[in-house]
Structures are given as C-alpha cells and as structure tokens.
Scaffold this motif. Structure first.
Motif, PDB file in Angstrom:
ATOM      1  N   GLY A  44       0.810  -1.212   0.000  1.00 27.13           N
ATOM      2  CA  GLY A  44       0.000   0.000   0.000  1.00 27.13           C
ATOM      3  C   GLY A  44       0.840   1.257   0.000  1.00 27.13           C
ATOM      4  O   GLY A  44       2.021   1.257   0.354  1.00 27.13           O
ATOM      5  N   GLY A  45       0.191   2.334  -0.402  1.00 26.78           N
ATOM      6  CA  GLY A  45       0.823   3.646  -0.428  1.00 26.78           C
ATOM      7  C   GLY A  45       0.082   4.560  -1.381  1.00 26.78           C
ATOM      8  O   GLY A  45      -1.031   4.255  -1.823  1.00 26.78           O
ATOM      9  N   ASP A  46       0.701   5.671  -1.699  1.00 27.80           N
ATOM     10  CA  ASP A  46       0.055   6.676  -2.537  1.00 27.80           C
ATOM     11  C   ASP A  46      -0.312   6.153  -3.909  1.00 27.80           C
ATOM     12  O   ASP A  46       0.398   5.328  -4.491  1.00 27.80           O
ATOM     13  N   CYS A  47      -1.399   6.691  -4.444  1.00 23.96           N
ATOM     14  CA  CYS A  47      -1.739   6.452  -5.842  1.00 23.96           C
ATOM     15  C   CYS A  47      -0.560   6.869  -6.712  1.00 23.96           C
ATOM     16  O   CYS A  47      -0.070   6.098  -7.531  1.00 23.96           O
ATOM     17  N   ALA A  48      -0.112   8.103  -6.539  1.00 16.59           N
ATOM     18  CA  ALA A  48       1.083   8.602  -7.223  1.00 16.59           C
ATOM     19  C   ALA A  48       1.784   9.562  -6.273  1.00 16.59           C
ATOM     20  O   ALA A  48       1.149  10.453  -5.712  1.00 16.59           O
ATOM     21  N   GLU A  49       3.067   9.351  -6.078  1.00 19.64           N
ATOM     22  CA  GLU A  49       3.825  10.240  -5.203  1.00 19.64           C
ATOM     23  C   GLU A  49       3.893  11.642  -5.811  1.00 19.64           C
ATOM     24  O   GLU A  49       3.952  11.803  -7.025  1.00 19.64           O
ATOM     25  N   SER A  50       3.897  12.628  -4.940  1.00 16.14           N
ATOM     26  CA  SER A  50       3.847  14.026  -5.367  1.00 16.14           C
ATOM     27  C   SER A  50       5.117  14.745  -4.963  1.00 16.14           C
ATOM     28  O   SER A  50       5.588  14.614  -3.826  1.00 16.14           O
ATOM     29  N   PHE A  51       5.667  15.523  -5.885  1.00 19.79           N
ATOM     30  CA  PHE A  51       6.824  16.356  -5.541  1.00 19.79           C
ATOM     31  C   PHE A  51       6.457  17.345  -4.436  1.00 19.79           C
ATOM     32  O   PHE A  51       7.223  17.575  -3.499  1.00 19.79           O
ATOM     33  N   ALA A  52       5.274  17.937  -4.517  1.00 22.31           N
ATOM     34  CA  ALA A  52       4.882  18.989  -3.583  1.00 22.31           C
ATOM     35  C   ALA A  52       4.613  18.446  -2.185  1.00 22.31           C
ATOM     36  O   ALA A  52       4.885  19.134  -1.187  1.00 22.31           O
ATOM     37  N   GLU A  53       4.063  17.232  -2.074  1.00 19.53           N
ATOM     38  CA  GLU A  53       3.713  16.675  -0.768  1.00 19.53           C
ATOM     39  C   GLU A  53       4.883  15.978  -0.094  1.00 19.53           C
ATOM     40  O   GLU A  53       4.778  15.563   1.061  1.00 19.53           O
ATOM     41  N   PHE A  54       5.992  15.846  -0.785  1.00 18.09           N
ATOM     42  CA  PHE A  54       7.103  15.047  -0.269  1.00 18.09           C
ATOM     43  C   PHE A  54       7.675  15.661   1.008  1.00 18.09           C
ATOM     44  O   PHE A  54       7.796  16.881   1.146  1.00 18.09           O
ATOM     45  N   GLY A  55       8.036  14.798   1.948  1.00 19.81           N
ATOM     46  CA  GLY A  55       8.682  15.243   3.174  1.00 19.81           C
ATOM     47  C   GLY A  55       8.935  14.067   4.088  1.00 19.81           C
ATOM     48  O   GLY A  55       8.354  12.979   3.934  1.00 19.81           O
ATOM     49  N   ALA A  56       9.802  14.289   5.072  1.00 23.07           N
ATOM     50  CA  ALA A  56      10.169  13.204   5.981  1.00 23.07           C
ATOM     51  C   ALA A  56       8.961  12.696   6.762  1.00 23.07           C
ATOM     52  O   ALA A  56       8.809  11.491   6.979  1.00 23.07           O
ATOM     53  N   ASP A  57       8.081  13.607   7.186  1.00 20.86           N
ATOM     54  CA  ASP A  57       6.915  13.187   7.958  1.00 20.86           C
ATOM     55  C   ASP A  57       5.992  12.300   7.126  1.00 20.86           C
ATOM     56  O   ASP A  57       5.420  11.334   7.640  1.00 20.86           O
ATOM     57  N   LYS A  58       5.848  12.623   5.860  1.00 23.58           N
ATOM     58  CA  LYS A  58       4.975  11.816   5.002  1.00 23.58           C
ATOM     59  C   LYS A  58       5.534  10.407   4.830  1.00 23.58           C
ATOM     60  O   LYS A  58       4.783   9.416   4.871  1.00 23.58           O
ATOM     61  N   VAL A  59       6.834  10.290   4.637  1.00 23.58           N
ATOM     62  CA  VAL A  59       7.444   8.970   4.512  1.00 23.58           C
ATOM     63  C   VAL A  59       7.243   8.180   5.800  1.00 23.58           C
ATOM     64  O   VAL A  59       6.883   6.991   5.777  1.00 23.58           O
ATOM     65  N   ARG A  60       7.429   8.851   6.923  1.00 23.09           N
ATOM     66  CA  ARG A  60       7.292   8.146   8.204  1.00 23.09           C
ATOM     67  C   ARG A  60       5.856   7.696   8.457  1.00 23.09           C
ATOM     68  O   ARG A  60       5.628   6.607   8.993  1.00 23.09           O
ATOM     69  N   THR A  61       4.871   8.515   8.088  1.00 25.19           N
ATOM     70  CA  THR A  61       3.491   8.112   8.326  1.00 25.19           C
ATOM     71  C   THR A  61       3.124   6.890   7.474  1.00 25.19           C
ATOM     72  O   THR A  61       2.407   6.001   7.949  1.00 25.19           O
ATOM     73  N   THR A  62       3.609   6.835   6.235  1.00 25.28           N
ATOM     74  CA  THR A  62       3.373   5.645   5.406  1.00 25.28           C
ATOM     75  C   THR A  62       4.039   4.424   6.016  1.00 25.28           C
ATOM     76  O   THR A  62       3.438   3.336   6.109  1.00 25.28           O
TER      77      THR A  62
END
Length: 447
Positions: A92-110
């Motif tokens: 599981g994970g994002d439909c499509a990763e986004s340049f704008a949404e990218f960040g360490a917190d987002k990676v950690r939450t996934t």
C-alpha cells in the motif's frame, strides 16, 4: 542501500556491471535492458525534445543503484513464503507520489501505517506479514485518455509528477524529461529516510505491537519498496547486470508491477519485465482472458519460481465473482506458484459531483469476495494492494469516522485517484485481520 530492520547492505562495493550495449549482451545473454524499445509501447510520454531525454537518461544511468540485489532477494524469499501459504502480502501507499507533498513526515506516516496494519493482521491471525510500500518510485500513472478538456481548452492529461505537472496550463502539461531527475532525487532521499526509520524502529514497533495486542517478541521487520514499471526509459537506466547472480536487476525498487493498461503480450512493458530477476506483479482486470494470462505467465515466470510473480486482481466489487474464478483455474491447472493478491481500489472508482471517489464498503466487499472465491477454488488469498495515505484526507467515502459526499472538498488532495485516509486504512486492516484468520469480518465500521 538497505532499508530493512536489522539489515545493512555493503555500500562500499558496487557489484553492478556498467558497460556498452555490446558488453551487456555478452555478459547478460540474449536479453538486454534496451530491447523493449523495439516493441510497441503504451502509456509512455512523448517528449518534444528527444535529445534532451537521451541526455537525462545517460545521467540517470551513471547514478548508483537505489536498492541492492541482497535486499531484492530477501523480498523474493519472503514472497516465496506467501506462495507457500505461510505469509500474507500487505502492499500500500500513494496512488502517485507528489513532488509537492514530499517530506520526511509523510514517509514516516506511510512507514508506520503499514506497520500498524500488519501488526493488526498478525495479532488476529498469527500469520506473518510481508510489508511492501508503494513508495520511492511511484511518480507516474497510466491514464485512460491522452488528453483532458476543460471548457474549450484541451491539453495533455496529467501523467504524474515524473512526466508533467498537474496544473491545467500548456506549460505544465508538456512532458519534461528533467522531471525524472527530481523523481530520482526524491526516491533516493526516501530510501535514506526509510533506512533511518528502520534503525530507530524499535520504539515505534513496541508501541504498535501493544496497540494491536501483538504479544510476540519484537524481531526485525523488513519494509520493501514497489512501483509500477511504467516509465521504461527510467527503469532501463537503473537496470544493472550482477555478475554474482548472472542476472539483470531493476535497482529502482524491490518489486515492480505491470498495469492493466501495459500488459500487452507483445508490448514493451512485458518485454522489459521478463528480463529482470526482481519479483514482479501483474494487474489482472476484467479484460484479461484465460488464454492471455497463460501466455503472460509463460513469458514472465517460465520457471515457475516461488516469489517471482504476483497476480493482482482489480475487478470491482460487482465483477470479481464473474472474472476471478476463470483466472484462478488457469493457475490451478498449470500448478503455478504465482501469488494471488487483490487490488480493491481501481475497479470501484465512481463519481460524486466533481470528484472521483471510492466507497469503503465496495472495497471491503471486493476483498471479502476475493477471500471467499480463492478459498472455494483451493487457492491462497495471498495479499492486498491498496492506495492509501497516512494523512487525514477526504477522498474515499465511509469508514468508522464517517466521510460523506459533502466532506469530499474539505481535504481532497490527490491529483490522480482517491486514497484511503489513515483511519479508513486501519478499518480495512481490521477487516483483513478477520479474513486472514478465516473469521467473518465485522463490517459495521465500513458502512
């Protein structure tokens, strides 16, 4: 670079061969990473400046591998356990990763969300879980139409940040090969972040196990990466020959899959996938015939290797009972070791006003039908493939924290397909836990 708990790859030695095409042909046998270019290719961007695209591809080919052969082999061994009915695949994970949404917190939450979901399944069923994230490479998406029209303006469709921009302007929608460099940069940083989180995982893992009621001793848990093998020029640049295994490996991710729109038997994507040694997935939709599936298995998994091939059904709640049994018969009749997994997202997309959305009840219905049908046919319901995010988005309807149609505009952030939010993903994990344990799920939370 490794990003598995308790595993550290040797980064001081580059085991891969980088040579001319003639040299590659000599060491790699008859297959080479570039011969997909001789086949018809669907869903690839049409770059206005082909010379610029070639320069970008050469820069990428000079970059180091993102994942190691050892870690890909580790995943393949774990998937062999799924094939042997001893484990369950959670992808599981994002439909499509986004340049704008990218960040360490987002990676950690996934990262943490997949661990939480896996712990719920393991606590209820006692079954080991293989964690496979859609991350560090999922920057492009196939589209059903090549263009998009708004009013009297028609522009190329948005195909993911690795291809073009989501803004509805002529400048943004022109495919730009320089975007591949940013996609690679973010994938590389994501790999590094996952490695850091893996090193510090035990604090989170103890809490996650306690929340799930999992009393088993803490032990290393691996988090692998996956994405669709869509942009073949990007994949080719990172396809390397490993002399130790005498095989070609895609080093952009541990697991790559072919989409329902790019699985043409004589097409470029199938030609590419057949030559790499990674475990691979194949999306199987309603249009896939038993004969086509047989031919694709012959091409992609001729040696019937456990852990090599995962078949990912994507039918829709209303069509799974019609199409899945005939495809299951193919794998049963030929004694295939392929894993069967279910993608309950793509066949259940609907419109609600101006938004695409999905009903959590439909998603759970298709998962439940998948378990019932596979078990009735004597097959193993081996996994699930979800589009989800750890963020508090309002893109899918339903769930224990009810998202209604009026809520969709509040935090509808996806530029492609609607994703489960954190609580909806946990709701699905609750249902999965009962199904994997071969118990009736409690569907009250998904109304």
């Amino acid at each position: 670079m490794a990003y598995a708990f308790g595993r550290v790859a040797d980064e001081d030695v580059d085991p891969f061969v980088h040579g001319s095409q003639d040299e590659e042909a000599q060491v790699g046998g008859s297959w080479t990473p570039h011969q997909w270019r001789d086949r018809p290719a669907a869903q690839l961007p049409d770059y206005p400046d082909s010379a610029a695209a070639e320069r970008i591809e050469k820069r990428l080919a000079a970059a180091p591998a993102l994942v190691s052969v050892a870690d890909i082999q580790h995943l393949k061994a774990q998937l062999a356990q799924v094939s042997a009915r001893r484990s369950f695949l959670l992808q599981g994970g994002d439909c499509a990763e986004s340049f704008a949404e990218f960040g360490a917190d987002k990676v950690r939450t996934t990262f943490n969300l997949l661990l939480r979901m896996g712990a719920m399944v393991q606590a209820e069923s006692g079954t080991n879980v293989v964690h496979l994230a859609r991350i560090a490479g999922q920057f492009a998406k196939p589209r059903s139409a090549t263009t998009e029209t708004r009013g009297e303006v028609t522009l190329p469709s948005y195909r993911g940040d690795a291809v073009n921009g989501p803004a509805f302007t002529e400048k943004d929608r022109v495919p730009d090969p320089k975007r591949l460099l940013e996609a690679h940069r973010q994938a590389e940083v994501t790999v590094q972040l996952l490695a850091a989180y893996a090193e510090a995982s035990y604090a989170d893992l103890r809490r996650i196990h306690n929340e799930a009621g999992l009393s088993a001793p803490l032990r290393p848990v691996s988090m692998f990466t996956s994405h669709e093998a869509l942009l073949l020029n990007y994949e080719e640049a990172f396809t390397r020959f490993d002399p130790a295994t005498e095989s070609w490996w895609a080093t952009t991710g541990h697991f790559l899959w072919l989409g329902d729109r790019t699985r043409q038997v004589d097409g470029a994507h199938v030609e590419y996938a057949r030559g790499i040694a990674n475990p691979i997935g194949l999306k199987c939709g309603p249009s896939l015939s038993p004969d086509e599936l047989n031919r694709l298995i012959d091409i992609l998994d001729p040696n019937n290797q456990p852990g090599r091939l995962t078949l990912i059904g994507r039918f829709g709640a209303g069509k799974v009972e019609e199409h899945l049994p005939t495809l299951l018969k193919v794998t049963k009749d030929r004694g295939s070791n392929a894993i069967w997994s279910i993608d309950p997202m793509h066949g259940n997309t609907r419109s609600a006003g101006a938004h695409k959305t999905r009903m959590l009840a439909d998603i759970v219905k298709e998962i439940s039908a998948f378990f019932a049908i596979t078990r009735a046919e004597g097959a193993h319901p081996g996994g699930v493939h979800l589009e989800m995010t750890g963020g508090h988005v309002t893109e899918c309807l339903g769930g224990s924290v009810q998202v209604e149609e009026a809520d969709l505009p509040l935090r509808y952030l996806t530029h492609c397909d609607p994703r489960l939010n954190e609580q909806q993903a946990l709701d699905v994990a609750h249902e999965l836990a009962g199904l994997v344990a071969n118990k009736a799920g409690d569907s009250a939370c998904v109304a």
